[in-house]
Design an enzyme around this catalytic site. Structure first.
Site, mmCIF file in Angstrom:
data_model
loop_
_atom_site.group_PDB
_atom_site.id
_atom_site.type_symbol
_atom_site.label_atom_id
_atom_site.label_comp_id
_atom_site.label_asym_id
_atom_site.label_seq_id
_atom_site.Cartn_x
_atom_site.Cartn_y
_atom_site.Cartn_z
ATOM 1 N N PRO A 81 37.470 -0.703 -18.179
ATOM 2 C CA PRO A 81 38.938 -0.720 -18.142
ATOM 3 C C PRO A 81 39.425 -1.370 -16.847
ATOM 4 O O PRO A 81 38.911 -1.082 -15.768
ATOM 5 C CB PRO A 81 39.312 0.765 -18.178
ATOM 6 C CG PRO A 81 38.113 1.455 -18.742
ATOM 7 C CD PRO A 81 36.930 0.662 -18.284
ATOM 8 N N CYS A 82 40.384 -2.272 -16.958
ATOM 9 C CA CYS A 82 40.873 -2.997 -15.782
ATOM 10 C C CYS A 82 42.369 -2.811 -15.563
ATOM 11 O O CYS A 82 42.977 -3.537 -14.772
ATOM 12 C CB CYS A 82 40.561 -4.491 -15.916
ATOM 13 S SG CYS A 82 38.795 -4.857 -15.861
ATOM 14 N N GLN A 83 42.976 -1.852 -16.262
ATOM 15 C CA GLN A 83 44.404 -1.638 -16.084
ATOM 16 C C GLN A 83 44.689 -1.123 -14.674
ATOM 17 O O GLN A 83 43.943 -0.329 -14.107
ATOM 18 C CB GLN A 83 44.931 -0.626 -17.107
ATOM 19 C CG GLN A 83 44.924 -1.144 -18.538
ATOM 20 C CD GLN A 83 43.580 -0.994 -19.224
ATOM 21 O OE1 GLN A 83 42.592 -0.684 -18.585
ATOM 22 N NE2 GLN A 83 43.559 -1.220 -20.522
#
Length: 368
Positions: A81-83
């Site tokens: 996840p890169c949010q």
């Protein structure tokens, strides 16, 4: 020919690994995810591999080396996840928001694979005005990888779903690896053969669903008998583990008011298609169009993605068909989010479509 060894990070239910398995010639040395039920799903369907239920940040260098069983890792796959990335200039500082991506980089630094395949949401390209992607590229380049990246439409690789995914391929060979050539296109282009390539038409929702047992409200079971395939797509995903079995095909029950609302929604329509008295403030509900690939399958497909022929949301199996999982690929876990762990729906909605992963796996073989 020896197997090509892979490691699957943030493996979830195993869609990425499943695609590499279907491509043939790959062996998953180990996989990691923090969710127990997703790991249970992975290990059941990939019994020859080992998925560990761990917080990836807690795995030491020594443990990583031990997990490889003295095998050289050729390919690392996964999508952290890169949010909410935190930037400092064009570097990713040691901020908790960056931790999971940093762990992906750490594993690559330790394992030194020839190739990695990094998957993520399409919005990563515009995140923070493009600076997040530039920082990501900087991190991988520092590890010695040449990079290529693109938004790929899953429907162009035989998945009955127009799901855009960001794919980055990194190579230590000094040469950039291009993206795989699409195998499918929309029906008009396929008929006209505009690109002078024999591409098949996109797989539609009807292609995916036509052989599934029709379920009314609350019908179905976790394990049942499958019906014979009616087309080439259904033959492809009929299954090889327990052929003839179908798992996770259970419909939830809606109130009569919701049934009336769903029944009034036309195929391809959403809440705005309804008369005012049936509308709600929730606008992200739409009904599948049987003549097209589905829109992106999210984790809320029991309430937000409606069956084209029945006034209800999807079953786990229907969503899994749209994701291109085999019918005998079994998902474990609860159907509601009251539990501690992610649901079957989360596992399906978060997965990399296996047929997209298979196209990537077949493609990168030529560069190993």
């Amino acid at each position: 020919m020896p197997s090509i060894n892979t490691v699957d990070l943030f493996c979830g239910a195993g869609g990425f690994t499943e695609g590499f398995r279907k491509a043939g010639g790959y062996e998953t040395v180990f996989a990691i995810d923090f969710d127990k039920q997703a790991v249970d799903t992975f290990n059941y369907n990939h019994s020859a591999s080992s998925a560990y239920c761990r917080d990836i940040a807690s795995v030491s260098r020594e443990e990583i080396v031990e997990m490889t069983k003295a095998k050289h890792v050729d390919v690392v796959i996964g999508g952290p996840p890169c949010q909410g990335f935190s930037l400092a200039g064009l570097r990713l500082p040691d901020d908790p928001k960056n931790q999971l991506f940093k762990e992906y980089v750490r594993f690559i630094r330790i394992l030194q694979p020839e190739i990695f395949v990094f998957e993520n949401v399409s919005g990563i390209m515009s995140m923070q005005g493009g600076l997040a992607l530039e920082a990501i590229c900087n991190e991988f380049s520092r590890e010695g990888y040449e990079l290529s990246y693109q938004i790929l439409n899953s429907a162009d690789y035989g998945v009955p779903q127009a799901r855009p995914r960001f794919i980055m391929i990194g190579s230590r060979s000094g040469k950039r690896i291009p993206m795989p050539t699409p195998t499918h296109t929309n029906k008009i282009d396929a008929e006209l053969d505009l690109f002078h390539e024999k591409r098949a038409s996109h797989i539609t929702v009807k292609d995916a669903f036509s052989s599934l047992p029709i379920l009314e409200q609350s019908q179905g079971a976790e394990v049942s008998e499958n019906l014979p395939p009616l087309n080439s797509y259904q033959q492809l995903i009929f299954g090889t583990r327990q052929p003839g079995a179908i798992y996770n095909h259970r419909a939830t029950s809606h109130s009569q008011r919701i049934i009336d609302r769903y029944a009034a929604m036309p195929q391809g329509g959403d809440i705005r298609s309804l008369p005012p008295e049936l509308r709600t403030k929730k606008n992200n509900v739409y009904r599948l169009n049987e003549k097209l690939p589905a829109r992106t399958v999210t984790c809320n497909f029991r309430t937000d993605i409606l069956h084209p022929w029945q006034p209800r949301g999807l079953t786990t199996r229907e969503a899994a068909r749209l994701q291109s999982f085999d019918d005998d690929y079994r998902f474990f876990g609860n159907l509601t989010r009251k539990a501690r762990y992610v649901t079957q729906d989360d596992q399906v909605g978060n997965a990399v479509p296996p047929l997209l992963a298979m196209a990537l796996a077949q493609h990168i073989k030529d560069y190993l």
